[in-house]
Write an enzyme that holds these catalytic residues in place. Structure first.
Site, short mmCIF file in Angstrom:
data_model
loop_
_atom_site.label_atom_id
_atom_site.label_comp_id
_atom_site.label_asym_id
_atom_site.label_seq_id
_atom_site.Cartn_x
_atom_site.Cartn_y
_atom_site.Cartn_z
CG ASN A 140 42.89 36.72 34.99
OD1 ASN A 140 44.00 36.44 34.52
ND2 ASN A 140 42.49 36.29 36.18
CD1 TRP A 141 43.06 37.26 28.30
CD2 TRP A 141 44.93 37.08 27.07
NE1 TRP A 141 42.93 38.08 27.21
CE2 TRP A 141 44.05 38.00 26.44
CE3 TRP A 141 46.17 36.82 26.48
CZ2 TRP A 141 44.39 38.64 25.24
CZ3 TRP A 141 46.52 37.46 25.30
CH2 TRP A 141 45.62 38.36 24.68
N GLY A 144 37.44 35.99 33.05
CA GLY A 144 38.41 34.93 32.81
C GLY A 144 38.11 34.21 31.51
N GLY A 145 37.44 33.07 31.61
CA GLY A 145 37.20 32.20 30.45
C GLY A 145 36.70 32.92 29.21
N GLY A 158 35.18 30.26 37.09
CA GLY A 158 35.42 29.13 36.21
C GLY A 158 34.45 27.99 36.40
CG HIS A 190 42.74 35.81 40.54
ND1 HIS A 190 42.44 34.49 40.74
CD2 HIS A 190 41.84 36.27 39.64
CE1 HIS A 190 41.39 34.16 39.96
NE2 HIS A 190 41.02 35.23 39.29
CB SER A 210 30.74 32.33 35.67
OG SER A 210 31.51 31.20 36.08
CD GLU A 241 42.15 31.09 39.14
OE1 GLU A 241 42.94 31.63 38.35
OE2 GLU A 241 40.98 30.80 38.83
P1 PGA Z 1 35.95 33.24 35.00
O1 PGA Z 1 37.19 33.85 35.82
O2 PGA Z 1 35.35 34.38 34.23
O3 PGA Z 1 36.54 32.20 34.11
O4 PGA Z 1 35.00 32.69 35.99
C1 PGA Z 1 37.14 35.12 36.40
C2 PGA Z 1 38.42 35.41 37.14
O5 PGA Z 1 38.96 34.51 37.79
O6 PGA Z 1 38.95 36.54 37.09
#
Ligand code: PGA
Length: 269
Positions: free
Chosen positions: A9-10, A249-250, A188, A95, A228, A97
């Site tokens: 997930n960019w 994500g990251g 994150g 998600h 993470s 967010e």
């Molecule tokens: P992260 O994000 O790996 O940066 O913690 C994961 C996500 O929100 O899908």
């Protein structure tokens, strides 16, 4: 054994040239690791460029959100058929967010501003159903905030989110639904959920699916962990009996890290 699925997930990263370059570094993974499903989810603006790189490969193109209507006066929204039209076959819905639930406090976002990120269990359900009608594979995220965890509400929150997301769905469409357990406090933040606890909550999610659709559906349902995930913790997480992949994500923004995560699963060899 369920087939593992690793998705990158960019988020709101990568201009088209950057996305193309990252996709070029990862497109070979489909052939290298044929027993794992791999998807890259760039922002809308880079979908076409990344899709051109992935065309003909086994790495799937994913979007990060979708609207539930097919067309109409919905300024700024993107319909499921529009995603299909440009070669997207996977979409993330719900998600945290997009639900306005952030793991890291955002000092410039008060409650009024946060209301901009309006996804609720109800809209996630509408998006999921519309995406399935269009033939998209859906990655649907659930997960508790730190406050909910500390209040002992984790299991109740994820169960409610699963029930909300899957309400009214026909069991026959569930084969292309993937659930992602993403504890909001681990996204994150560098704080991974302890492996045993991540597996336990994925088990709670599987149980919720079982109550709704029966044990065969629950057994077949793929459940990712996200929050993470890094090369250093991926193997341990992916080896858990209830964890069938990762939503990254990251670490998905760094080709070597994402490739290492894809290769870390028990079926990758
Ligand atoms: P992260 O994000 O790996 O940066 O913690 C994961 C996500 O929100 O899908």
């Amino acid at each position: 054994m369920r087939r593992q699925i690793i998705a990158g997930n960019w988020k709101m990263h990568m201009l088209t040239d950057e996305g193309r370059e990252l996709a070029e570094a990862l497109v070979g993974l489909g052939a290298e690791v044929p027993n794992v499903d791999v998807a890259l989810c760039p922002p809308y603006t880079a979908l076409t460029a990344v899709g051109a790189v992935l065309a003909g490969s086994k790495v799937r193109l994913g979007a990060q959100d979708v609207f539930w209507k097919e067309k109409g006066a919905y300024t700024g929204q993107v319909a499921p058929s529009m995603l299909v039209d440009i070669g997207v076959s996977v979409v993330i819905v719900g998600h945290s967010e997009s639900r306005g639930r952030f793991g890291v406090p955002e000092p410039d976002m008060d409650d009024v501003v946060l209301a901009h990120f309006g996804d609720s269990d109800r809209t996630v359900n509408l998006k999921l159903k519309a995406a399935r009608r269009a033939g998209l594979t859906v990655i649907c995220c659930v997960g508790e905030t730190l406050a909910e965890r500390e209040a002992g509400d984790t299991d109740r929150v994820v169960t409610r989110q699963v029930e909300g997301a899957l309400a009214g769905l026909d069991a026959s469409t569930l084969d292309e639904v993937v659930l992602a357990y993403e504890p909001v406090w681990a996204i994150g933040t560098g704080k991974t959920c302890q492996t045993v606890e991540a597996d336990r909550v994925c088990g709670v999610i599987r149980q919720a699916v079982g109550v709704l659709f029966g044990s065969d559906c629950a057994e077949a349902m793929r459940i990712q962990y996200g929050g993470s995930v890094k090369p250093a913790n991926a193997a341990e997480l992916l080896a858990c009996p209830n964890i069938d992949g990762a939503l990254v994500g990251g670490a998905s923004l760094v080709a070597a890290d994402f490739a290492a995560i894809v290769k870390a699963g028990p079926t990758a060899a």
